[in-house]
Design an enzyme around this catalytic site. Structure first.
Site, short mmCIF file in Angstrom:
data_model
loop_
_atom_site.label_atom_id
_atom_site.label_comp_id
_atom_site.label_asym_id
_atom_site.label_seq_id
_atom_site.Cartn_x
_atom_site.Cartn_y
_atom_site.Cartn_z
CB SER A 74 -0.80 0.05 1.14
OG SER A 74 -1.84 0.86 1.16
CG ASN A 75 -0.13 4.76 -1.33
OD1 ASN A 75 -0.88 5.48 -0.70
ND2 ASN A 75 -0.65 4.03 -2.52
CB ALA A 76 2.37 7.19 3.30
CB SER A 77 -2.70 8.08 0.36
OG SER A 77 -3.75 8.51 0.15
CB ALA B 118 -2.43 7.32 -3.50
#
Ligand code: CTP
Length: 229
Positions: free
Chosen positions: A25-28, A94
């Site tokens: 995943s990512n930091a959004s 994102a």
């Protein structure tokens, strides 16, 4: 200008499973999409909030219909289903660009004697490109498409490149990185690039204020003063 009938706002990260307990995943956080959706509720048109796994406080904007998705593929399907003539699409999400080629049903175990683990990834679909295909193939009319471009370097060049490649009307660019402002709760600055070469800087201000300013700049409302209660 005719009124749009619907505004679709995507938000947050997507999640791509590696095994039953791990994912990419990512930091959004989902905050920008959330602020846009809460402000858009004052425009007097239907607001659809298509969200990945946002932080809990950004999961349920007042006045919006929420569609919850997990993967990039699911987000693509949900957005394509909502897109119709007279729609605005703001892609603040994102989505993960890659997913594991083989997601396993059992938890991956450490192998005795091996210090590395290789994970093969395959590309996910680009949602905005899929939307463009639908707009063209179904001849959808009166569509406004807005992307986001969070960059660590060369903001103008990268953002305008994506604007053209993804056939957008506008793209909202900002710098991100561990030490700069962008992801998360801090004040932010953005630059909105238009298809016709316009360039408008907004901020620094809170994401709530920036969201209202973005919607005002996009001129979606048919009447003045609809972005405050
Ligand atoms: N986006 C999309 N589908 C994807 C990835 C991104 O529609 N699979 C959208 C994002 O929501 C955003 C815009 O495309 O509005 C730009 O996203 P970004 O991640 O900056 O661009 P990428 O095309 O993924 O390029 P790169 O990661 O190489 O910078």
């Amino acid at each position: 200008m005719d009124k749009y009938s619907k505004i679709i706002i995507s938000s947050g990260p997507t999640r791509e499973w590696i095994d039953p307990v791990r994912f990419i995943s990512n930091a959004s956080s989902g905050k920008m999409g959330f602020c846009l959706a809460e402000k858009a509720a004052y425009l007097g048109i239907e607001v659809v909030y298509v969200r990945g796994l946002t932080e809990a406080q950004y999961s349920n904007p007042k006045g919006a219909r929420v569609v919850k998705v997990e993967t990039t593929e699911e987000m693509k399907d949900a957005i394509l289903k909502e897109m119709q003539s007279s729609s605005v699409l703001i892609m603040a999400a994102a989505p993960a660009d890659f997913r594991p080629k083989n997601s396993t049903d059992s938890k991956i175990k450490k192998e005795e004697g091996s210090e590395t683990l290789s994970l093969e990834l395959v590309k996910n679909p680009d949602i905005l490109l899929s939307v463009d295909e639908k707009v063209v193939s179904q001849n959808l009319k009166h569509i406004l498409r807005v992307g986001f471009s969070a960059e660590t370097d060369l903001l103008d060049k990268n953002a305008t490149g994506k604007l053209e490649r993804k056939n957008l009307d506008f793209i909202v660019g900002n710098y991100v990185g561990k030490d700069s402002k962008g992801f998360g709760d801090l004040d932010t600055s953005v630059i909105i690039f238009g298809r016709e070469g316009s360039r408008k800087e907004l901020g620094p201000a809170s994401k709530e204020k920036i969201a209202a300013q973005i919607l005002e700049y996009l001129n979606i409302a048919s009447k003045e003063g609809q972005l405050s209660p």
